[in-house]
Scaffold this active site. Structure first.
Site: not given
Ligand code: NOJ
Length: 746
Positions: A293
């Site tokens: 993430d």
């Molecule tokens: C953080 C989020 O937790 C995740 O779900 C997401 O895909 C990413 N950012 C990218 O935007």
């Protein structure tokens, strides 16, 4: 005599190709063509270590960021071969421009992946995933993801950061809006449907999107519902209640997987070798690539398991992470770590291959501009069929929570309608959180949906009354006035779209601001009133439930929200949605979920004053609305439940009768309780469901077949098997109201 030289040369080349392809096959995880295998092996030979590391780095284009940006010069990085993928860049022209930098500007000419959070639609926005889950309609969910894939790929995207399959039992956690609710079994079915919808049958097709199942693992069990908080649970609970949806998505062929921000029992997921390698790769056989993430590697310094970003990169790559999202840690330190022998060449190569295989699966080596088709962009986005599907999804995701004295549907003879409330005409909020490239201006609000429906035949008057979340009551008087002058009142209340989603945890779950006061005042007029709720999570509606004659949960319905809700309010469609997450009476009951344990001192409703039992002094143990709950404009009764054993299967049969005066769809739910186990079993577990249409006055016989394996559960040694004994079989219209019988298995 002819020279034998060309023959020998031919033979040598053939042997070389064969060796090449045998070696390529040996290294390949995914099912990719021999040509792609050879392509990848050739690249692997030609790439410098820097270029290999580049493939393991994902950078944001600067639009729609959800965390600190580590590297703003992503275009330069692409040309230098230092980026393997980009996120948040879309539209054919822009994607083409950026892809060109990679395939024409960089030495190895390796195409980029283009990732984006396509969570509940791309431009045609569907209800939030929690709302979609309440349809209990797997086919419809799959179709919605198909639409999302068609639209996203028409705008250059080839990789979505979805499905989000985290099970959550705590509605304080704002991200419950993105998932399917509290049940692992149902969550697994929905996860697989979403993967099928995104990926279709062939990832090389120009309208399929690579899925990324997230957030591995147990992100939804954040302590106290506070986002990013630690998770701590027994291994049995992890296996039984949290892992199944990830496994289901992996089994459905998800091409990639995202690590979660949280730690589990002291180990952040992003450096958890057991989770990413032993379980995911070795036990489950996951073939795709693993991405972190956003800056999750860097965050291991804050977690306190890594000294610095370099140390964090070492932990992550060795645990099995293949790609670093936005953190630049792989880019900055993998080379050094390799020289210092803290990471092996083999591990880096394995990660690079997994990324290249994803590109091969998507057909990018054949045509890097496969997803850059302008005609598709112009003709395949927000078409009437897609909008119609979104509207259908709204109608099926609405859950009727209360309907006293047949307040709904709105009677035909109503002469005027007052629409009141801060969410009645709020276009921006209709999209809900994580709405990709959804255009809020194109959303149909509730007010518009109602006006479309009545088509000028009766007056529809609107007053906002108050804002979503402040103390201003200056609009109350006008709101009261329009209510007093109308035959029927529709009150639109709830949360704004920013109140759920990432980093949107709440410690109180009441209607925010002065909305409950507004509701109380309007309901006191005694008019027929329905409250339509817009929110991304279960709320505590105890007071509203006492006073409101009718309540319709509509979540955030997306582009077609208002039209779909109006279909329900006016009775064109009979509601059939059922909750997939328990609504508690108050926050103190949380976590509250249907598949709880009995305890050694269960509360006995027949002895409400008994002291030394598992209960609260100030609220009972029951939820306000249980899992599986949702009303219809008709009524259903259940009868004739039979369960018989035949060989290895349990055959279950029951009758469902529509006792009301209109046709209706019912989600028939099958629950099982294993009476005695080596470890304690939940009071009930969902084991099946069917959504059926029962015409008015008719009875339908419904059957389920369970195998013995369906009754298996995880034991302390983490082995899954069933135990002989008595099983209570329950069928009903929600987790509380069931009829039951029992069966013995030897
Ligand atoms: C953080 C989020 O937790 C995740 O779900 C997401 O895909 C990413 N950012 C990218 O935007």
């Amino acid at each position: 005599m002819k020279s034998s030289k060309p023959k020998i040369l031919f033979l040598l080349v053939a042997i070389l190709i064969l060796c090449h392809s045998v070696e390529a096959q040996k290294n390949t995880r995914q099912n990719i063509s021999p040509a792609d295998q050879i392509k990848i092996e050739t690249l692997m030979r030609q790439m410098t270590i820097e270029e290999k590391i580049g493939q393991l780095s994902l950078f944001a284009s600067g639009w729609d960021n959800t965390g600190p940006s580590m590297n703003n010069d992503y275009k330069k990085l692409i040309k230098e071969g230092n980026a393997g993928a980009v996120l948040n860049a879309f539209s054919v022209d822009y994607v083409r421009e950026v892809q060109k930098l990679a395939v024409e500007g960089s030495r190895m000419k390796i195409p980029l992946l283009f990732g984006y959070d396509v969570i509940h639609g791309f431009r045609t926005i569907f209800p939030i995933p929690l709302g979609q889950a309440c349809t209990w309609n797997l086919k419809l969910i799959e179709e919605a993801e198909r639409v999302a894939a068609i639209e996203a790929t028409a705008a250059g995207i080839n990789w979505t950061f979805a499905p989000m399959v985290d099970i959550a039992r705590d509605p304080r956690w704002g991200r419950v809006m993105e998932a399917a609710g509290e049940d692992a079994w149902l969550g697994g079915k929905i996860a697989a449907a979403r993967v099928r919808g995104f990926q279709g049958n062939d990832l090389k097709s120009e309208n399929t999107l690579m899925a990324c199942v997230k957030h591995f693992a147990a992100y939804g069990a954040a302590m106290a519902g506070r986002d990013y908080n630690p998770v701590d649970m027994s291994p049995v609970s992890l296996y039984e209640w949290y892992l199944p949806p990830y496994k289901a998505a992996v089994d459905a062929g998800a091409g990639s997987l995202m690590t979660s921000f949280n730690e589990i029992a002291g180990i952040p997921s992003t450096c958890n070798a057991w989770l990413l390698t032993d379980l995911l790769r070795k036990e489950w056989g996951f073939k795709g690539f693993i991405v972190t993430d956003w800056t999750a590697i860097n965050e291991m310094v804050n977690h306190g398991v890594a000294e610095d970003n370099k140390d964090a990169a070492r932990l992550a790559i060795n645990a099995g992470v293949d790609m670093d999202m936005e953190g630049s840690t792989f880019l900055n330190y993998l080379g050094e770590l390799l020289n210092e022998k803290k990471v092996s060449q083999a591990r880096i190569d394995e990660a690079v291959r997994s990324v290249l295989e994803a590109k091969a699966l998507l057909g990018l080596f054949e045509d890097p501009y496969r997803y850059c088709n302008k005609t598709r962009q112009e003709t395949e986005i927000m078409t009437p069929e897609k909008l119609a599907l979104a509207r259908k999804m709204v109608t099926e995701s609405c859950v009727l929570l209360k309907n006293d004295k047949q307040t709904l549907p709105i009677p035909a003879g109503v002469g005027s309608i007052a629409v009141i409330g801060p969410l009645a005409d709020s276009k921006g909020d209709m999209l809900g959180g994580w709405s990709a490239a959804g255009e809020w201006e194109k959303c149909i609000t509730l007010l518009e949906g109602i006006r479309n429906k009545v088509n000028g035949k009766i007056p529809v008057v609107f007053e906002k009354g108050c804002n979503v979340n402040d103390a201003d009551k200056s609009g109350f008087e006008k709101a009261l006035d329009v209510a007093n002058h109308a035959d029927y009142v529709i009150l639109a209340l709830g949360e704004d779209r920013e109140m759920s989603g990432e980093a949107a945890s709440r410690s109180g779950l009441n209607l925010p601001g002065v909305q409950e006061e507004l509701a109380e005042m309007i309901i006191n007029t005694g008019k027929p009133i329905v409250v339509v709720l817009f929110n991304g999570r279960p709320l505590t509606l105890t007071r509203l439930n006492e006073i409101a004659p009718a309540i319709l949960e509509s979540w955030f319905g997306g582009t077609q929200a208002g039209n779909g809700i109006a279909d329900i309010l006016f009775g064109d469609i009979n509601p059939s949605g059922k909750l997939t997450m328990t609504f508690p009476k108050n926050v103190g009951q949380i976590p509250l979920f249907y598949n709880s344990k009995n305890t050694g001192r269960p509360f006995n409703p027949e002895k409400p004053d008994e002291k030394y039992v598992s209960r609260y002094l100030d609220v009972d143990n029951d939820p306000l609305y249980p899992f599986g709950y949702g009303l219809s404009y008709t009524s259903f009764t259940y009868s004739g439940l039979e369960a018989t054993l035949s060989g290895d299967t349990v055959n279950i049969r029951a009758h469902v009768t529509n006792t009301g005066d209109r046709d209706g769809e019912e989600v028939v739910q099958l629950y099982v309780h294993d009476k005695i186990g080596a470890i304690t079993r939940p009071v009930k577990e969902l084991k099946g469901f069917q959504k059926i249409l029962v015409p008015k006055g008719k009875t339908r016989t419904i059957t389920f077949i369970l195998t013995r394996d369906d009754l298996a559960f995880y034991h302390p040694d983490l082995k899954k098997y069933w135990e002989p004994g008595e099983f209570i079989i329950q069928i009903g219209s929600n987790s509380k109201e069931t009829i039951s019988t029992s069966i013995f298995l030897n």
